[in-house]
Every structure is written in structure tokens, then in C-alpha cells.
Design a protein around this motif. Structure first.
Motif, PDB file in Angstrom:
ATOM      1  N   ARG A  28      16.984 -46.512  22.630  1.00 10.41           N
ATOM      2  CA  ARG A  28      16.897 -45.289  21.831  1.00 10.41           C
ATOM      3  C   ARG A  28      15.878 -44.329  22.424  1.00 10.41           C
ATOM      4  NH1 ARG A  28      15.358 -42.443  17.166  1.00 10.41           N
ATOM      5  NH2 ARG A  28      16.957 -42.406  15.524  1.00 10.41           N
ATOM      6  N   ARG A  29      14.769 -44.886  22.880  1.00  7.52           N
ATOM      7  CA  ARG A  29      13.683 -44.073  23.440  1.00  7.52           C
ATOM      8  C   ARG A  29      14.051 -43.470  24.799  1.00  7.52           C
ATOM      9  NH1 ARG A  29      10.380 -47.833  23.243  1.00  7.52           N
ATOM     10  NH2 ARG A  29      10.536 -48.542  25.393  1.00  7.52           N
ATOM     11  N   ASP A  30      14.893 -44.185  25.560  1.00  8.30           N
ATOM     12  CA  ASP A  30      15.186 -43.772  26.927  1.00  8.30           C
ATOM     13  C   ASP A  30      16.601 -43.227  27.104  1.00  8.30           C
ATOM     14  OD1 ASP A  30      12.648 -44.651  27.613  1.00  8.30           O
ATOM     15  OD2 ASP A  30      13.338 -46.678  28.084  1.00  8.30           O
ATOM     16  N   LEU A  31      17.224 -42.801  26.033  1.00  8.28           N
ATOM     17  CA  LEU A  31      18.564 -42.228  26.153  1.00  8.28           C
ATOM     18  C   LEU A  31      18.565 -41.082  27.175  1.00  8.28           C
ATOM     19  CD1 LEU A  31      20.002 -41.872  22.527  1.00  8.28           C
ATOM     20  CD2 LEU A  31      20.933 -43.258  24.382  1.00  8.28           C
ATOM     21  N   PRO A  32      19.512 -41.077  28.117  1.00  7.97           N
ATOM     22  CA  PRO A  32      19.554 -39.987  29.105  1.00  7.97           C
ATOM     23  C   PRO A  32      19.739 -38.614  28.459  1.00  7.97           C
ATOM     24  CG  PRO A  32      21.545 -41.362  29.213  1.00  7.97           C
ATOM     25  CD  PRO A  32      20.561 -42.082  28.361  1.00  7.97           C
ATOM     26  N   GLU A  33      20.399 -38.608  27.301  1.00  8.38           N
ATOM     27  CA  GLU A  33      20.610 -37.322  26.613  1.00  8.38           C
ATOM     28  C   GLU A  33      19.291 -36.673  26.205  1.00  8.38           C
ATOM     29  OE1 GLU A  33      24.375 -39.598  26.252  1.00  8.38           O
ATOM     30  OE2 GLU A  33      22.259 -40.071  25.909  1.00  8.38           O
ATOM     31  N   GLU A  39      15.233 -30.690  28.798  1.00  4.71           N
ATOM     32  CA  GLU A  39      15.368 -29.733  29.900  1.00  4.71           C
ATOM     33  C   GLU A  39      16.119 -28.483  29.465  1.00  4.71           C
ATOM     34  OE1 GLU A  39      17.542 -29.482  34.306  1.00  4.71           O
ATOM     35  OE2 GLU A  39      17.326 -31.413  33.285  1.00  4.71           O
ATOM     36  N   HIS A  40      17.230 -28.691  28.744  1.00  5.91           N
ATOM     37  CA  HIS A  40      18.041 -27.538  28.331  1.00  5.91           C
ATOM     38  C   HIS A  40      17.362 -26.723  27.237  1.00  5.91           C
ATOM     39  CE1 HIS A  40      21.028 -29.305  30.839  1.00  5.91           C
ATOM     40  NE2 HIS A  40      22.014 -28.523  30.418  1.00  5.91           N
ATOM     41  N   ALA A  41      16.634 -27.399  26.339  1.00  4.15           N
ATOM     42  CA  ALA A  41      15.906 -26.654  25.298  1.00  4.15           C
ATOM     43  C   ALA A  41      14.865 -25.748  25.950  1.00  4.15           C
ATOM     44  CB  ALA A  41      15.241 -27.619  24.326  1.00  4.15           C
ATOM     45  N   LYS A  42      14.189 -26.262  26.955  1.00  4.13           N
ATOM     46  CA  LYS A  42      13.203 -25.463  27.688  1.00  4.13           C
ATOM     47  C   LYS A  42      13.875 -24.288  28.383  1.00  4.13           C
ATOM     48  CE  LYS A  42       9.548 -25.932  31.186  1.00  4.13           C
ATOM     49  NZ  LYS A  42       8.881 -26.899  32.115  1.00  4.13           N
ATOM     50  N   ALA A  43      15.048 -24.550  28.984  1.00  5.08           N
ATOM     51  CA  ALA A  43      15.772 -23.481  29.683  1.00  5.08           C
ATOM     52  C   ALA A  43      16.240 -22.407  28.705  1.00  5.08           C
ATOM     53  CB  ALA A  43      16.960 -24.070  30.433  1.00  5.08           C
ATOM     54  N   ARG A 141      25.814 -20.619  27.782  1.00  3.75           N
ATOM     55  CA  ARG A 141      26.290 -21.789  28.530  1.00  3.75           C
ATOM     56  C   ARG A 141      25.334 -22.966  28.362  1.00  3.75           C
ATOM     57  NH1 ARG A 141      25.323 -24.583  32.892  1.00  3.75           N
ATOM     58  NH2 ARG A 141      23.559 -23.269  33.500  1.00  3.75           N
ATOM     59  N   VAL A 142      24.043 -22.697  28.572  1.00  3.16           N
ATOM     60  CA  VAL A 142      23.044 -23.768  28.467  1.00  3.16           C
ATOM     61  C   VAL A 142      22.958 -24.267  27.033  1.00  3.16           C
ATOM     62  CG1 VAL A 142      20.609 -24.359  28.792  1.00  3.16           C
ATOM     63  CG2 VAL A 142      21.748 -22.876  30.433  1.00  3.16           C
ATOM     64  N   GLN A 143      23.041 -23.355  26.064  1.00  5.97           N
ATOM     65  CA  GLN A 143      23.007 -23.756  24.659  1.00  5.97           C
ATOM     66  C   GLN A 143      24.191 -24.655  24.332  1.00  5.97           C
ATOM     67  OE1 GLN A 143      20.556 -22.907  22.136  1.00  5.97           O
ATOM     68  NE2 GLN A 143      21.680 -24.634  21.245  1.00  5.97           N
ATOM     69  N   GLY A 144      25.361 -24.334  24.921  1.00  4.39           N
ATOM     70  CA  GLY A 144      26.540 -25.161  24.707  1.00  4.39           C
ATOM     71  C   GLY A 144      26.333 -26.573  25.233  1.00  4.39           C
ATOM     72  N   GLU A 145      25.751 -26.678  26.443  1.00  2.84           N
ATOM     73  CA  GLU A 145      25.466 -27.998  27.014  1.00  2.84           C
ATOM     74  C   GLU A 145      24.418 -28.730  26.175  1.00  2.84           C
ATOM     75  OE1 GLU A 145      24.375 -27.458  31.064  1.00  2.84           O
ATOM     76  OE2 GLU A 145      26.373 -26.810  31.703  1.00  2.84           O
ATOM     77  N   LEU A 146      23.460 -27.974  25.668  1.00  4.71           N
ATOM     78  CA  LEU A 146      22.435 -28.563  24.796  1.00  4.71           C
ATOM     79  C   LEU A 146      23.070 -29.117  23.531  1.00  4.71           C
ATOM     80  CD1 LEU A 146      19.515 -29.094  23.909  1.00  4.71           C
ATOM     81  CD2 LEU A 146      19.371 -26.708  23.187  1.00  4.71           C
ATOM     82  N   ASP A 147      23.994 -28.375  22.946  1.00  3.68           N
ATOM     83  CA  ASP A 147      24.668 -28.827  21.721  1.00  3.68           C
ATOM     84  C   ASP A 147      25.481 -30.098  21.976  1.00  3.68           C
ATOM     85  OD1 ASP A 147      23.565 -26.672  20.430  1.00  3.68           O
ATOM     86  OD2 ASP A 147      25.362 -25.424  20.566  1.00  3.68           O
TER      87      ASP A 147
END
Length: 247
Positions: A28-33, A39-43, A141-147
Motif C-alpha cells: 500500500r505504501r509503495d504503490l507505483p501509482e 509527480e503529476h500533482a506537482k506538474a 492532459r496531465v490532470q487526466g493522467e492524474l485522475d
């Protein structure tokens, strides 16, 4: 400490449950998502900041354009007034006529300068508008990937939490039926030994530290009463004897 062999084997069942819970917590702690989301939230935040900056530039530029348009209108209005006066034939004084013509020439130059500046601002505004469109598209686009990553995270969390809930309920049933002093010792060792408080002795090897016991250690373990709680001399974990111990 004493505990009958069956109870010691049940302690291994408790260890299996605890190890499973630890693995689920690590998963749970290390989920790749989670890394993707961070990264995407920062972007997205950076893109939003860029958009605000560009919108501010557009707003400032719009005010400048309005000011230039107002100045151009004033210059044109004054030039039209002077031209009408010149064309009316009412100016007979040569000196006054010369001044009026000079003013018209000055106004024409001023209008030219203002119109050039207005054209530059218009081109800059078009460039900023294009930049704004590009930034907004990239943000979306980035927000979509974040979602997408957030939904995948939530789905994974749900699965992990469901498994952990099942494991925890099994643990809650098992732990109370074991002797409290044994569980207390086990949990104390587990806390200081990377989550492993009890391990099997398999073919003369401790499965906790994966080291083989010396001959003297094996003889000591073999001589211990069946209900004696023995510990590995190397890692100090509770060492549970089984039919595979090789004693």
C-alpha cells in the motif's frame, strides 16, 4: 517460558498473518501509482501557476492596448481637428500656418509610433493567447493522467484494505487464544527484528536469520523439553521446532 508444541506452532500461524499484514502495508505504501500521482500533482500545480502568470500578462497587455488605442484616438481626433482647420482656409497667418503643418506632421509621427507599438502588443497578445491554449491543453492532459492514477490507487487501496481486513480479523481471533506472556514476548521481538518474532527451525537452520545452528546449539535445542520456548542464539527470535527441524 513454557508453551506446549501445538501452541508454539500456532504462534507460527500468528507470524504468517503478521508477515502478510506487513507485506500488504508495504504494498500500500509503495504503490507505483503514488509516485505518478505525486509527480503529476506537482506538474498540474506548476502548469496552473504558469497559466495564472500568462493570464496576468494578457490582462496587463490588454490594459496597455486599451491605453494605446485611447492615445491613438486622441491623436487622430486632434489631427482631424487641425486638418479641418487647415482645409477651411481660416488660417491666414504664415507663421500660424507653418506651426499647424508642423503639428500635423508631429501628430502623424506620434500616431505612427503608437500604431507600431499597438501592433507589437497585438502580436504579443496573440502569442500569449496561443501559449495559454497550449498550457491549458497540457494541464488537462496531465490532470487526466492524474485522475486515472488516482482511480487506480483507490482501487488498489480498496483491494489491499479488504485483504488486510480479512487478515486482521483472523489475527484478532488467533492472538487471544495464545498465552499472553508468549504473545508479549513475540511482539517485543518482532518489533526489534524486522517484523519477525518467531521462526521455524528447518534442517538445523533458523528461518529467521537463515543461519545454521552449530552442533552445540542443536544439541541444546534437542535436549530442551518439548514445551520449552527456545530462541535462536544468533537472532534471538523464538525458534519453533517442527518435524523438519532435523534434530
Amino acid at each position: 517460558m513454557k508453551a506446549d508444541p501445538a501452541t508454539q506452532l500456532r504462534l507460527l500461524d500468528l507470524q504468517v498473518l503478521d508477515s502478510s499484514l506487513d507485506r500488504l502495508a508495504a504494498r500500500r505504501r509503495d504503490l507505483p501509482e503514488l509516485a505518478v500521482i505525486a509527480e503529476h500533482a506537482k506538474a498540474v500545480e506548476a502548469l496552473k501557476a504558469d497559466i495564472v502568470r500568462v493570464e496576468t500578462e494578457i490582462s496587463d497587455l490588454s490594459r496597455t492596448q486599451r491605453r494605446l488605442d485611447d492615445e491613438i484616438d486622441l491623436v487622430r481626433s486632434r489631427a482631424d481637428r487641425d486638418r479641418r482647420r487647415l482645409e477651411s482656409g481660416q488660417v491666414g497667418n504664415a507663421r500660424e500656418l507653418e506651426n499647424l503643418q508642423a503639428e500635423l506632421a508631429s501628430l502623424a509621427r506620434r500616431q505612427g509610433v503608437l500604431e507600431d507599438e499597438a501592433l507589437e502588443k497585438m502580436e504579443a497578445a496573440e502569442e500569449l493567447d496561443g501559449r495559454l491554449v497550449t498550457l491549458a491543453a497540457e494541464r488537462d492532459r496531465v490532470q487526466g493522467e492524474l485522475d486515472v492514477a488516482a482511480r487506480a490507487r483507490d482501487e488498489a487501496f480498496g483491494q489491499i484494505d479488504a485483504q488486510a481486513g480479512d487478515q486482521r480479523r483472523e489475527r484478532d481471533k488467533l492472538a487471544p487464544v495464545l498465552p499472553a506472556p508468549l504473545v508479549t514476548l513475540y511482539e517485543k521481538i518482532r518489533a526489534s527484528s524486522n517484523g519477525v518474532g518467531a521462526a521455524k527451525l528447518v534442517r538445523r537452520r533458523c528461518e529467521g536469520c537463515h543461519l545454521e545452528l552449530s552442533g552445540a546449539e542443536l544439541r541444546e535445542v534437542a535436549a530442551a523439553a518439548a514445551d520449552e520456548v527456545v530462541r535462536c542464539e544468533e537472532c534471538r527470535r523464538i525458534l519453533v521446532r517442527t518435524a523438519e527441524s532435523g534434530l
